[in-house]
Design a protein around this motif. Structure first.
Motif, mmCIF file in Angstrom:
data_model
loop_
_atom_site.group_PDB
_atom_site.id
_atom_site.type_symbol
_atom_site.label_atom_id
_atom_site.label_comp_id
_atom_site.label_asym_id
_atom_site.label_seq_id
_atom_site.Cartn_x
_atom_site.Cartn_y
_atom_site.Cartn_z
ATOM 1 N N ASP A 93 0.398 -1.259 -0.011
ATOM 2 C CA ASP A 93 -0.361 -0.252 0.078
ATOM 3 C C ASP A 93 0.486 1.087 0.252
ATOM 4 O O ASP A 93 2.154 0.681 0.733
ATOM 5 C CB ASP A 93 -0.736 -0.301 1.521
ATOM 6 N N ASP A 94 0.367 2.486 -0.686
ATOM 7 C CA ASP A 94 0.979 3.644 -0.888
ATOM 8 C C ASP A 94 -0.029 4.563 0.128
ATOM 9 O O ASP A 94 -1.263 4.929 0.538
ATOM 10 C CB ASP A 94 0.875 4.225 -1.678
ATOM 11 N N VAL A 95 0.723 5.253 1.492
ATOM 12 C CA VAL A 95 -0.069 6.044 1.858
ATOM 13 C C VAL A 95 0.956 7.016 1.908
ATOM 14 O O VAL A 95 2.365 8.055 2.240
ATOM 15 C CB VAL A 95 -0.066 5.702 3.476
ATOM 16 N N GLN A 96 -0.621 8.135 1.802
ATOM 17 C CA GLN A 96 0.300 9.852 1.720
ATOM 18 C C GLN A 96 0.794 10.453 2.952
ATOM 19 O O GLN A 96 -0.379 10.681 4.344
ATOM 20 C CB GLN A 96 -0.199 10.909 1.035
ATOM 21 N N ILE A 97 2.160 10.655 3.286
ATOM 22 C CA ILE A 97 2.336 11.109 4.744
ATOM 23 C C ILE A 97 1.976 12.366 5.563
ATOM 24 O O ILE A 97 1.203 12.508 7.142
ATOM 25 C CB ILE A 97 4.075 11.028 4.537
ATOM 26 N N SER A 98 0.927 13.126 4.564
ATOM 27 C CA SER A 98 0.602 14.099 5.306
ATOM 28 C C SER A 98 -0.464 13.740 5.589
ATOM 29 O O SER A 98 -1.694 14.524 6.550
ATOM 30 C CB SER A 98 0.544 15.407 4.354
ATOM 31 N N GLY A 99 -1.350 13.029 5.443
ATOM 32 C CA GLY A 99 -2.416 12.588 5.545
ATOM 33 C C GLY A 99 -2.441 11.109 7.037
ATOM 34 O O GLY A 99 -3.840 10.952 7.269
#
Length: 190
Positions: A93-99
């Motif tokens: 999975d890829d996750v946006q760090i800012s969120g």
């Protein structure tokens, strides 16, 4: 920044952690074929049959190593810009760090992985999709079964990460814009 399990580290996790089950498998799948190969080598007269017995022994060793270790190789995570990429056997999975919201939890809390739905587990490494004690689902990467895990919450998904040096990952994620979060025992996560 990244943390990946390579072939040699997977070998270390599988055999050098002192796990009795792995040692028993080693004896059964590698020592028994060795004895069989030696026996076959001694009773046959032809060179082709002797070559075959040696080949059979090495085939058993290679198959056992690769079948046991390939699933966990390349498991881990990496940070690329503002994206946190986690790779667990059969899941990524890829996750946006800012969120993301992050915090530490104890292994034996309601965030404890209790049932692996997909993935791989060997002595010293658990990786894949798990159902947690609190009935939530999470993508888990736990190397050497750490007692303190980093819990990441993003987009109604959960990720449990554990390995030596997890504090450096926490600090880096905070530096890149992740939000601190306290995941207390009875706290409801949005």
């Amino acid at each position: 920044m990244e943390y990946q399990i390579g072939f040699l580290e997977a070998l270390n996790v599988m055999y050098i952690t002192g796990n009795f089950f792995a040692t028993a498998l080693l004896i059964f799948f590698e020592i028994i074929p060795f004895i069989f190969s030696v026996f076959l080598y001694r009773i046959v007269a032809s060179r082709i049959a002797k070559f075959f017995s040696i080949f059979l022994f090495f085939l058993f060793i290679c198959l056992f190593l690769f079948i046991g270790l390939i699933p966990v190789c390349n498991s881990g995570w990496q940070i690329d810009g503002n994206t946190y990429h986690i790779n667990a056997y059969l899941s990524s999975d890829d996750v946006q760090i800012s969120g993301m919201e992050i915090g530490f939890v104890d292994f034996e809390s309601e965030w404890e992985p209790v049932w692996r739905e997909s993935g791989a587990g060997v002595p010293g490494l658990g990786t894949g999709r798990y159902r947690l004690k609190n009935d939530k689902k999470a993508l888990v990467f736990n190397h050497y079964y750490q007692r303190k895990l980093l819990l990441i919450s993003a987009n109604d998904k959960y990720y449990l990460i554990g390995h030596p040096g997890i504090k450096q990952l926490y600090d880096e994620l905070i530096r890149l814009g992740a939000h601190k979060r306290s995941f207390a025992n009875n706290e409801v996560v949005k």
